[in-house]
Write a protein that holds these residues in place. Structure first.
Motif: not given
Length: 128
Positions: A48, A64, A83, A86, A90, A94
């Motif tokens: 990411v 992203v 973030m 979204l 997504d 994580y």
């Protein structure tokens, strides 16, 4: 040895925001580049974002870029991922990760095999 613990995951509507944190212990983040990866069931870990040891340089996956922002507080030993905007895509678990890297290095690894230390993961679910 670095221990990493993520927090901040949860359920959010599409278009919303979340901020993930990764608290480090056992060593100073001044000696580590840090990254975020994500994984959905049945797939491999997806890179990411990564930030250099000094925090000077940040890198993002195309998926992203412009929506996520990585930051690193070497004093508090915390890595964060803001973030925004979204989307359903997504949704994932994580993970934060780290590898030792000199302070002045500006290039980073994006392959998960290069990262030595991993957190346990935090779930992010985006609903429609």
């Amino acid at each position: 040895q670095v221990q990493l613990v993520e927090s901040g995951g949860g359920l959010v509507q599409a278009g919303g925001s979340l901020r993930l944190s990764c608290a480090a212990s056992g060593a100073s983040l001044r000696n580590y580049a840090m990254g975020w990866f994500r994984q959905v069931p049945g797939k491999g870990r997806e890179w990411v974002s990564t930030i250099t040891t000094s925090g000077e340089k940040t890198y993002y996956a195309e998926a992203v870029k412009g929506r996520f922002s990585i930051s690193k507080d070497n004093e508090k030993n915390i890595l964060s991922l803001q973030m925004d905007s979204l989307t359903l895509e997504d949704t994932a678990t994580y993970y934060c990760a780290a590898y030792p890297s000199p302070w002045s290095t500006v290039l980073v690894y994006v392959g998960d095999s290069q990262y030595n230390y991993w957190g346990q993961g935090t779930q992010v679910t985006v609903s429609s």
